[in-house]
Every structure is written in structure tokens, then in C-alpha cells.
Motif scaffolding. Sequence first.
Motif, short mmCIF file in Angstrom:
data_model
loop_
_atom_site.label_atom_id
_atom_site.label_comp_id
_atom_site.label_asym_id
_atom_site.label_seq_id
_atom_site.Cartn_x
_atom_site.Cartn_y
_atom_site.Cartn_z
N ALA A 175 72.29 28.57 22.32
CA ALA A 175 71.38 28.57 21.52
C ALA A 175 69.54 29.19 21.77
N GLU A 176 69.40 29.40 20.97
CA GLU A 176 67.86 29.65 21.29
C GLU A 176 66.85 28.23 21.39
N ILE A 177 66.11 28.21 22.71
CA ILE A 177 65.52 27.80 23.32
C ILE A 177 63.90 28.21 23.72
N ALA A 178 63.33 26.93 23.78
CA ALA A 178 61.96 27.14 23.25
C ALA A 178 61.82 27.14 24.68
N LEU A 179 60.82 29.14 25.46
CA LEU A 179 60.55 28.98 27.25
C LEU A 179 58.33 29.11 26.82
N GLU A 180 58.89 28.43 28.02
CA GLU A 180 57.25 28.25 28.06
C GLU A 180 56.78 29.12 29.78
N ILE A 181 56.15 29.55 29.86
CA ILE A 181 55.63 30.80 30.67
C ILE A 181 54.73 30.20 31.69
N GLU A 182 54.35 30.22 32.66
CA GLU A 182 53.17 29.66 33.62
C GLU A 182 52.76 30.71 34.16
N GLU A 183 51.82 31.51 34.78
CA GLU A 183 51.84 32.15 35.59
C GLU A 183 50.43 31.96 36.85
N GLU A 184 50.57 32.21 37.90
CA GLU A 184 49.31 31.06 39.15
C GLU A 184 47.98 31.54 38.26
N GLU A 185 47.36 30.74 39.32
CA GLU A 185 46.20 31.13 38.75
C GLU A 185 45.48 32.17 39.87
N PRO A 186 44.55 32.52 39.32
CA PRO A 186 44.27 33.67 40.68
C PRO A 186 43.19 33.15 41.12
N VAL A 187 43.28 33.82 42.79
CA VAL A 187 42.50 33.11 43.40
C VAL A 187 41.39 34.49 43.55
N ALA A 188 39.68 33.73 43.66
CA ALA A 188 39.11 34.69 43.37
C ALA A 188 38.09 34.44 44.82
N TYR A 189 38.07 35.47 45.34
CA TYR A 189 37.14 36.16 46.46
C TYR A 189 35.89 36.50 46.43
N ALA A 190 34.59 35.95 47.37
CA ALA A 190 33.16 36.80 47.14
C ALA A 190 33.26 38.31 47.55
N PRO A 191 32.16 38.83 46.85
CA PRO A 191 32.82 40.80 47.00
C PRO A 191 32.16 40.57 48.60
N VAL A 192 32.35 41.52 48.88
CA VAL A 192 32.25 41.86 50.79
C VAL A 192 31.45 43.02 51.08
N ALA A 193 30.65 43.12 50.98
CA ALA A 193 29.65 44.67 51.13
C ALA A 193 29.90 44.98 52.11
N SER A 194 29.51 46.54 51.60
CA SER A 194 29.84 47.62 52.90
C SER A 194 28.41 47.76 53.83
N ALA A 195 29.52 48.88 55.27
CA ALA A 195 27.86 48.98 56.18
C ALA A 195 26.52 48.87 55.44
N ALA A 196 27.38 50.36 54.35
CA ALA A 196 25.57 50.65 53.97
C ALA A 196 24.66 50.36 53.24
N GLU A 197 26.20 49.28 52.11
CA GLU A 197 25.38 47.99 51.45
C GLU A 197 24.08 47.55 52.09
N SER A 198 24.91 46.33 52.92
CA SER A 198 24.10 45.77 54.16
C SER A 198 22.98 46.09 54.55
N LYS A 199 23.19 47.41 55.12
CA LYS A 199 21.28 47.80 55.73
C LYS A 199 20.10 48.34 54.94
N GLU A 200 21.07 48.78 53.36
CA GLU A 200 20.30 49.06 52.43
C GLU A 200 19.52 47.19 52.30
N ASP A 201 20.43 46.67 52.32
CA ASP A 201 19.48 45.81 51.31
C ASP A 201 18.96 44.93 52.62
#
Length: 245
Positions: A175-201
Motif C-alpha cells: 500500500a502507499e506509504i508516506a516516505l520522508e527523506i533526510e540528508e546529512e548536513e554538509p560540513v563547512a570547511y574554511a577555505p585554504v589559501a594557496s602558497a601564492a595567495e599567502s605570499k600576496e596577502d
Amino acid sequence: MYDYSQRQSEANMSFMVRVYSKIYMNDEDTSWSARPNQRLLQLLHDLNDSEGSARWIALVGDIRIALGDPVQIEDSRQCTMFLPQWIIDSSGFEGDGQEVEIEFERSESLPKATRLGFKIIGDIPRDMDIKELLEEPLSQLGVLQEGQMIPAPVLEGVCLLVQTYQDGPVFLDGAEIALEIEEEEPVAYAPVASAAESKEDEAEAKEAEADDFSMFASPPVSVAPISNGKTAFVPFQGVGRRLCD
């Protein structure tokens, strides 16, 4: 309140069954149902006591699975059952024909599922309809239980945590059943600057620091000529040298 324990005691029975993974079947079978041989299915039907049963359910370890169509095999004297590999892995069986005691129950002994929830553990494509993907395999499996972990069909490394919102196992009767789907919360990571960007900063920071200190520097001093009313005297502004140089 559904009295599951009483109905269960009235309907359960056990047999010694040779358990195989479906990889041992002659024809490929990717369904989520158990495939009994004709001998096992006949024993279950003989014990029906004219009550009949919509489906038979096998208890394999802690997992319940509905029986599907029978399989024709050469040795028809012993009870045999073929199971999906993920159920073999979950139950801890070898799946190579070892003989184990399997408990069976009628589907009527279980309450019917009315609502199901699934929490996705892992990454799935954004454009994939997980509900459509689950419909046929769950119908074949036939039974789910709160807190059960099942694999996501055709998605390697992705699992689904089951929520039935009911106590004990529940039967999926088609019989037809109500289905609920829950996805995992994405993990936010701080961006990592490249070596060139670090020297420029770093260069920009030093330049900004130099600009900040420039405000404290003394302004250039201009020396005005001294006048005595006759000829203007201009103080010496060059580099001095000793006479002996």
C-alpha cells in the motif's frame, strides 16, 4: 495498542535451512527478497492450517526479509534459501551453504507500516530521486524496523537509517506509504589559501603597515636664506669634508 508479542508467538516456526548468498545462484538476482527452494516453501504452506498467508517472513539474524519466488535446485531434499549479499554480511553468516536455524512468521503477525523515514548517510547525486530508487527494493524486502541500517540501492558506500515511527518491525504490504527523506548536513570547511595567495596577502599587509607608519615621519625641512640687509647669506648645505682629505 498492537499486541505484537502475542501474535508473534502464535505464528512463528523454525526450520534448519542451508543458507546461501545469491551469488551462488545460476541466474543473477539483485532483488531484496529471500529465494527459498520448493522444499522449504512447501513445508511452510503445509503448516498454514488453512489460514493462508499473504507472505512469509524469515528472521535472519536481526533482519527480517520476505520470501519471494521459489528457486529450482538439484538437491531438493533439504531446505535451502538464497539471500542478498548485504543481508549475509549483516547477519554474520558465511553464505556458502552452512546450515542454520531460521525462524519464520506470517506477514499477518506484523503491524502494517503507515509512515517511513530515511536518513541518508553518505553523498548522493543531487538529481537522484531516492524515493523512486527505494520503492521496489523495499517492497521486496517486506519488513523494516526502527533504527535499522540498510544500503542504498545501486549507490556504493551510501546507507539509510530507518525510522518507522512504530514499535517493533512493520510490514510493507504494497500500500502507499508516506516516505520522508533526510540528508546529512554538509560540513563547512574554511577555505585554504594557496602558497601564492599567502605570499600576496603577506606583501599587501607589509605595504599597509608601511603606509600606517608614514604618518609619523617628519616632513622635509627647507632652509630659508638669512638676510643682513645687504647680501643674502645662504648656509652651507653640502657635504662637509675635512681639510686633510
